[in-house]
Design a protein around this motif. Structure first.
Motif, PDB file in Angstrom:
ATOM      1  N   CYS A   1     -99.636  12.183  42.162  1.00 36.79           N
ATOM      2  CA  CYS A   1    -100.948  11.620  42.534  1.00 36.79           C
ATOM      3  C   CYS A   1    -100.900  10.667  43.724  1.00 36.79           C
ATOM      4  N   GLY A   2     -99.714  10.336  44.205  1.00 32.31           N
ATOM      5  CA  GLY A   2     -99.595   9.467  45.367  1.00 32.31           C
ATOM      6  C   GLY A   2     -99.648   7.982  45.081  1.00 32.31           C
ATOM      7  N   SER A   3     -99.747   7.583  43.822  1.00 31.27           N
ATOM      8  CA  SER A   3     -99.794   6.159  43.469  1.00 31.27           C
ATOM      9  C   SER A   3     -98.469   5.481  43.789  1.00 31.27           C
ATOM     10  N   ILE A   4     -98.536   4.258  44.289  1.00 29.70           N
ATOM     11  CA  ILE A   4     -97.323   3.473  44.479  1.00 29.70           C
ATOM     12  C   ILE A   4     -96.870   3.001  43.097  1.00 29.70           C
ATOM     13  N   VAL A   5     -95.593   3.206  42.792  1.00 30.04           N
ATOM     14  CA  VAL A   5     -95.096   2.882  41.454  1.00 30.04           C
ATOM     15  C   VAL A   5     -93.943   1.879  41.465  1.00 30.04           C
ATOM     16  N   GLY A   6     -93.469   1.516  42.647  1.00 28.57           N
ATOM     17  CA  GLY A   6     -92.369   0.560  42.725  1.00 28.57           C
ATOM     18  C   GLY A   6     -91.716   0.598  44.088  1.00 28.57           C
ATOM     19  N   TRP A   7     -90.413   0.316  44.104  1.00 24.52           N
ATOM     20  CA  TRP A   7     -89.681   0.345  45.358  1.00 24.52           C
ATOM     21  C   TRP A   7     -88.219   0.697  45.113  1.00 24.52           C
ATOM     22  N   LYS A   8     -87.544   1.056  46.204  1.00 23.73           N
ATOM     23  CA  LYS A   8     -86.114   1.365  46.170  1.00 23.73           C
ATOM     24  C   LYS A   8     -85.413   0.375  47.086  1.00 23.73           C
ATOM     25  N   TYR A   9     -84.289  -0.154  46.621  1.00 18.76           N
ATOM     26  CA  TYR A   9     -83.476  -1.047  47.435  1.00 18.76           C
ATOM     27  C   TYR A   9     -82.578  -0.204  48.343  1.00 18.76           C
ATOM     28  N   GLU A  10     -82.777  -0.327  49.646  1.00 19.81           N
ATOM     29  CA  GLU A  10     -81.922   0.362  50.607  1.00 19.81           C
ATOM     30  C   GLU A  10     -80.707  -0.501  50.946  1.00 19.81           C
ATOM     31  N   ALA A  11     -80.936  -1.808  51.118  1.00 20.50           N
ATOM     32  CA  ALA A  11     -79.839  -2.719  51.454  1.00 20.50           C
ATOM     33  C   ALA A  11     -80.167  -4.119  50.959  1.00 20.50           C
ATOM     34  N   ALA A  12     -79.125  -4.822  50.563  1.00 22.03           N
ATOM     35  CA  ALA A  12     -79.250  -6.227  50.177  1.00 22.03           C
ATOM     36  C   ALA A  12     -78.458  -7.033  51.195  1.00 22.03           C
ATOM     37  N   HIS A  13     -79.044  -8.117  51.671  1.00 17.91           N
ATOM     38  CA  HIS A  13     -78.392  -8.916  52.708  1.00 17.91           C
ATOM     39  C   HIS A  13     -77.420  -9.939  52.128  1.00 17.91           C
ATOM     40  N   GLU A  14     -77.537 -10.234  50.852  1.00 21.06           N
ATOM     41  CA  GLU A  14     -76.644 -11.198  50.203  1.00 21.06           C
ATOM     42  C   GLU A  14     -75.625 -10.444  49.353  1.00 21.06           C
ATOM     43  N   LYS A  15     -74.391 -10.891  49.439  1.00 23.06           N
ATOM     44  CA  LYS A  15     -73.289 -10.228  48.738  1.00 23.06           C
ATOM     45  C   LYS A  15     -73.554 -10.077  47.241  1.00 23.06           C
ATOM     46  N   SER A  16     -74.113 -11.105  46.629  1.00 22.84           N
ATOM     47  CA  SER A  16     -74.348 -11.084  45.176  1.00 22.84           C
ATOM     48  C   SER A  16     -75.421 -10.081  44.758  1.00 22.84           C
TER      49      SER A  16
ATOM     50  N   ARG B   1     -87.962  -7.225  53.309  1.00 16.12           N
ATOM     51  CA  ARG B   1     -88.845  -7.946  52.398  1.00 16.12           C
ATOM     52  C   ARG B   1     -88.095  -9.128  51.784  1.00 16.12           C
ATOM     53  N   MET B   2     -88.690 -10.304  51.909  1.00 17.16           N
ATOM     54  CA  MET B   2     -88.101 -11.493  51.286  1.00 17.16           C
ATOM     55  C   MET B   2     -88.532 -11.521  49.826  1.00 17.16           C
ATOM     56  N   MET B   3     -87.541 -11.543  48.949  1.00 18.12           N
ATOM     57  CA  MET B   3     -87.797 -11.589  47.514  1.00 18.12           C
ATOM     58  C   MET B   3     -87.167 -12.854  46.958  1.00 18.12           C
ATOM     59  N   MET B   4     -87.391 -13.098  45.707  1.00 17.37           N
ATOM     60  CA  MET B   4     -86.866 -14.326  45.093  1.00 17.37           C
ATOM     61  C   MET B   4     -85.343 -14.414  45.180  1.00 17.37           C
ATOM     62  N   THR B   5     -84.678 -13.277  45.237  1.00 15.52           N
ATOM     63  CA  THR B   5     -83.216 -13.267  45.298  1.00 15.52           C
ATOM     64  C   THR B   5     -82.696 -13.061  46.714  1.00 15.52           C
ATOM     65  N   GLY B   6     -83.560 -13.203  47.718  1.00 19.95           N
ATOM     66  CA  GLY B   6     -83.123 -13.099  49.109  1.00 19.95           C
ATOM     67  C   GLY B   6     -83.757 -11.929  49.841  1.00 19.95           C
ATOM     68  N   MET B   7     -83.310 -11.735  51.068  1.00 20.52           N
ATOM     69  CA  MET B   7     -83.836 -10.677  51.929  1.00 20.52           C
ATOM     70  C   MET B   7     -83.230  -9.333  51.534  1.00 20.52           C
ATOM     71  N   HIS B   8     -84.098  -8.306  51.450  1.00 22.01           N
ATOM     72  CA  HIS B   8     -83.676  -6.947  51.128  1.00 22.01           C
ATOM     73  C   HIS B   8     -84.373  -5.965  52.061  1.00 22.01           C
ATOM     74  N   THR B   9     -83.707  -4.848  52.339  1.00 22.15           N
ATOM     75  CA  THR B   9     -84.343  -3.720  53.006  1.00 22.15           C
ATOM     76  C   THR B   9     -84.791  -2.787  51.895  1.00 22.15           C
ATOM     77  N   VAL B  10     -86.105  -2.499  51.839  1.00 24.57           N
ATOM     78  CA  VAL B  10     -86.660  -1.691  50.751  1.00 24.57           C
ATOM     79  C   VAL B  10     -87.596  -0.623  51.305  1.00 24.57           C
ATOM     80  N   VAL B  11     -87.866   0.364  50.475  1.00 24.34           N
ATOM     81  CA  VAL B  11     -88.914   1.353  50.736  1.00 24.34           C
ATOM     82  C   VAL B  11     -89.768   1.430  49.483  1.00 24.34           C
ATOM     83  N   ASP B  12     -91.072   1.461  49.652  1.00 24.01           N
ATOM     84  CA  ASP B  12     -91.946   1.658  48.500  1.00 24.01           C
ATOM     85  C   ASP B  12     -91.767   3.087  48.013  1.00 24.01           C
TER      86      ASP B  12
END
Length: 128
Positions: free
Chosen positions: A75-90, A58-69
């Motif tokens: 109740c099964g509602s989507i509530v956010g996401w988890k960062y699995e990997a960040a492609h930029e060192k910072s 997923r491309m985000m404002m701070t760069g490309m990230h590997t995420v999971v919702d």
């Protein structure tokens, strides 16, 4: 399907706005300066009572990230996401951390978050 076991948190915690399932303690907030399509989002070190979706780039404002919702187990509602990997060192500090969208959760005092009129249509992870 098996029996659902929920973790009950003690103290000041954030919970699902639909079913009040406990998610995270206030003390586990790393930042309140993130944003999502509905307004504010908080970065947490630990979150409980969620399941994860499929990994995606997923491309985000701070760069490309590997995420999971992440979804509420109650109740099964989507509530956010988890960062699995960040492609930029910072951005590596986000790996393994969770975002809870403030609009989708109740605060420690049971309060709802009101969507700001200038909320974006697209999601982001800006931490300005």
């Amino acid at each position: 399907m098996g029996r659902l076991f929920l973790i009950t948190l003690e103290g000041n915690f954030y919970s699902c706005k639909h079913c009040q399932t406990h998610f995270a303690l206030s003390e586990d907030i790393l930042s309140k300066s993130f944003h999502c399509r509905h307004g504010r989002a908080y970065l947490f070190d630990k979150v409980v009572n969620v399941t994860v979706g499929v990994k995606e780039e997923r491309m985000m404002m701070t760069g490309m990230h590997t995420v999971v919702d992440i979804f509420c187990v109650g109740c099964g509602s989507i509530v956010g996401w988890k960062y699995e990997a960040a492609h930029e060192k910072s951005q590596k500090y986000k790996e393994g951390k969770f975002i809870l969208e403030r609009f989708k959760i109740l605060g420690p005092d049971g309060s709802n978050y009101i969507i700001s009129p200038d909320a974006q249509i697209g999601g982001s992870d800006a931490d300005d």
